[in-house]
Design a protein around this motif. Structure first.
Motif, short mmCIF file in Angstrom:
data_model
loop_
_atom_site.label_atom_id
_atom_site.label_comp_id
_atom_site.label_asym_id
_atom_site.label_seq_id
_atom_site.Cartn_x
_atom_site.Cartn_y
_atom_site.Cartn_z
N MET A 31 -48.00 -9.09 -4.80
CA MET A 31 -47.34 -8.30 -3.77
C MET A 31 -45.94 -7.89 -4.21
O MET A 31 -45.52 -6.73 -4.01
CB MET A 31 -47.26 -9.08 -2.46
N LEU A 32 -45.21 -8.81 -4.82
CA LEU A 32 -43.86 -8.50 -5.29
C LEU A 32 -43.89 -7.49 -6.42
O LEU A 32 -43.02 -6.62 -6.52
CB LEU A 32 -43.13 -9.78 -5.71
N ASN A 33 -44.91 -7.56 -7.27
CA ASN A 33 -45.05 -6.58 -8.34
C ASN A 33 -45.32 -5.19 -7.77
O ASN A 33 -44.78 -4.20 -8.27
CB ASN A 33 -46.18 -6.98 -9.31
N ALA A 34 -46.12 -5.11 -6.72
CA ALA A 34 -46.37 -3.82 -6.07
C ALA A 34 -45.07 -3.27 -5.50
O ALA A 34 -44.78 -2.07 -5.61
CB ALA A 34 -47.43 -3.97 -4.97
N TRP A 35 -44.27 -4.13 -4.89
CA TRP A 35 -42.98 -3.73 -4.34
C TRP A 35 -42.06 -3.23 -5.46
O TRP A 35 -41.41 -2.19 -5.34
CB TRP A 35 -42.37 -4.90 -3.59
N ALA A 36 -42.02 -3.98 -6.57
CA ALA A 36 -41.18 -3.60 -7.70
C ALA A 36 -41.58 -2.22 -8.23
O ALA A 36 -40.71 -1.41 -8.60
CB ALA A 36 -41.27 -4.66 -8.81
N GLU A 37 -42.88 -1.94 -8.27
CA GLU A 37 -43.35 -0.62 -8.72
C GLU A 37 -42.86 0.49 -7.80
O GLU A 37 -42.40 1.53 -8.27
CB GLU A 37 -44.88 -0.60 -8.80
N GLN A 38 -42.96 0.27 -6.50
CA GLN A 38 -42.49 1.28 -5.55
C GLN A 38 -40.98 1.46 -5.64
O GLN A 38 -40.48 2.59 -5.59
CB GLN A 38 -42.90 0.90 -4.12
N ALA A 39 -40.25 0.37 -5.78
CA ALA A 39 -38.79 0.44 -5.89
C ALA A 39 -38.40 1.20 -7.16
O ALA A 39 -37.46 2.01 -7.14
CB ALA A 39 -38.18 -0.97 -5.90
N GLU A 40 -39.12 0.97 -8.24
CA GLU A 40 -38.84 1.68 -9.48
C GLU A 40 -39.14 3.17 -9.34
O GLU A 40 -38.37 4.02 -9.81
CB GLU A 40 -39.65 1.08 -10.63
N LYS A 41 -40.23 3.51 -8.66
CA LYS A 41 -40.55 4.92 -8.42
C LYS A 41 -39.43 5.58 -7.62
O LYS A 41 -39.04 6.72 -7.90
CB LYS A 41 -41.86 5.05 -7.64
N TYR A 42 -38.90 4.87 -6.64
CA TYR A 42 -37.79 5.41 -5.83
C TYR A 42 -36.54 5.59 -6.70
O TYR A 42 -35.90 6.64 -6.68
CB TYR A 42 -37.52 4.50 -4.63
N ARG A 43 -36.19 4.56 -7.47
CA ARG A 43 -34.99 4.65 -8.33
C ARG A 43 -35.10 5.78 -9.35
O ARG A 43 -34.12 6.43 -9.68
CB ARG A 43 -34.75 3.32 -9.05
N ASN A 44 -36.33 6.01 -9.85
CA ASN A 44 -36.54 7.06 -10.86
C ASN A 44 -36.67 8.45 -10.25
O ASN A 44 -36.81 9.43 -10.98
CB ASN A 44 -37.81 6.76 -11.67
N GLY A 45 -36.70 8.54 -8.92
CA GLY A 45 -36.83 9.84 -8.26
C GLY A 45 -38.26 10.33 -8.15
O GLY A 45 -38.49 11.50 -7.81
N ASP A 46 -39.24 9.47 -8.44
CA ASP A 46 -40.65 9.85 -8.34
C ASP A 46 -41.12 9.94 -6.90
O ASP A 46 -42.07 10.66 -6.60
CB ASP A 46 -41.53 8.87 -9.11
N ILE A 47 -40.47 9.18 -6.01
CA ILE A 47 -40.77 9.25 -4.57
C ILE A 47 -39.45 9.31 -3.81
O ILE A 47 -38.41 8.87 -4.30
CB ILE A 47 -41.63 8.05 -4.07
N SER A 48 -39.51 9.85 -2.61
CA SER A 48 -38.30 9.97 -1.78
C SER A 48 -38.02 8.65 -1.07
O SER A 48 -38.87 7.76 -1.01
CB SER A 48 -38.51 11.07 -0.73
N LYS B 29 -50.53 -1.12 4.21
CA LYS B 29 -51.34 0.06 4.51
C LYS B 29 -51.42 1.06 3.36
O LYS B 29 -52.50 1.59 3.08
CB LYS B 29 -50.80 0.73 5.77
N TYR B 30 -50.32 1.35 2.71
CA TYR B 30 -50.30 2.38 1.66
C TYR B 30 -50.30 1.82 0.25
O TYR B 30 -50.05 2.53 -0.70
CB TYR B 30 -49.09 3.30 1.85
N ASP B 31 -50.60 0.54 0.11
CA ASP B 31 -50.61 -0.09 -1.21
C ASP B 31 -52.03 -0.07 -1.76
O ASP B 31 -52.85 -0.90 -1.38
CB ASP B 31 -50.08 -1.53 -1.12
N GLU B 32 -52.29 0.88 -2.65
CA GLU B 32 -53.64 1.02 -3.20
C GLU B 32 -54.06 -0.17 -4.07
O GLU B 32 -55.24 -0.42 -4.26
CB GLU B 32 -53.77 2.31 -4.03
N ASN B 33 -53.11 -0.90 -4.61
CA ASN B 33 -53.42 -2.03 -5.49
C ASN B 33 -53.72 -3.31 -4.73
O ASN B 33 -54.20 -4.27 -5.30
CB ASN B 33 -52.27 -2.27 -6.46
#
Length: 174
Positions: free
Chosen positions: A116-133, A146-150
């Motif tokens: 779960m923490l790894n999934a969070w880290a992935e989303q946080a990295e996407k945000y920091r990199n500008g891949d998601i808003s 709900k939105y965690d496909e992994n």
């Protein structure tokens, strides 16, 4: 944060008034703001069905409203101690400060939390990199899983859909 503070946080985040939120969840317009003020102040605690309704209107998981009460540093520390006992959370002092981590080899609960923490880290990295808003990042966090496909916690199809699919393909299953 207590549940009332979380309700207020998400209500303000969504730009809603207490009266609006109260009427949408079913309180009479005359007392809707008073009732919501009582929940937000902590003088009343919403029952499970109201928590579900509030979460739905606010667009978050009910779990996002009922996080542990960490209003004090001591309360937070004891929450972290519990995470250490239950989920194998470890704390380490390093060159760049203090870090917490979970060793997935410390058991089933630790492995699950680590995923779960790894999934969070992935989303946080996407945000920091500008891949998601920020909006997409918050949507992911406040509705987790709900939105965690992994995650193994993603919603399964409804019983009606399962029955329809079974009926459609029953001849091929034989």
């Amino acid at each position: 944060m207590a549940i009332g503070e979380r309700i207020r946080f998400f209500r303000n985040l969504r730009g809603m008034t207490q009266k609006y939120l109260g009427t949408v969840v079913g309180f009479p317009e005359k007392t809707a703001d008073i009732r919501m003020a009582q929940y937000e102040s902590g003088s009343r605690t919403p029952k499970a069905d109201l928590t579900e309704s509030l979460a739905s209107v606010l667009g978050v998981s009910p779990l996002a409203l009922s996080v542990p009460d960490i209003d004090s540093y001591l309360g937070l520390m004891h929450t972290l101690f519990t995470l250490e006992d239950r989920y194998g959370l470890t704390i380490e002092k390093g060159e760049n400060g203090v870090s917490m981590r979970v060793d997935p080899r410390k058991g089933k609960d630790a492995a699950e939390l680590s995923e779960m923490l790894n999934a969070w880290a992935e989303q946080a990295e996407k945000y920091r990199n500008g891949d998601i808003s920020r909006e997409d990042y918050d949507k992911w966090r406040y509705n987790y899983p709900k939105y965690d496909e992994n995650s193994g916690y993603v919603k399964v199809p409804s019983q009606a859909l399962s029955d329809t699919l079974l009926e459609t393909y029953k001849d091929k299953l034989k």
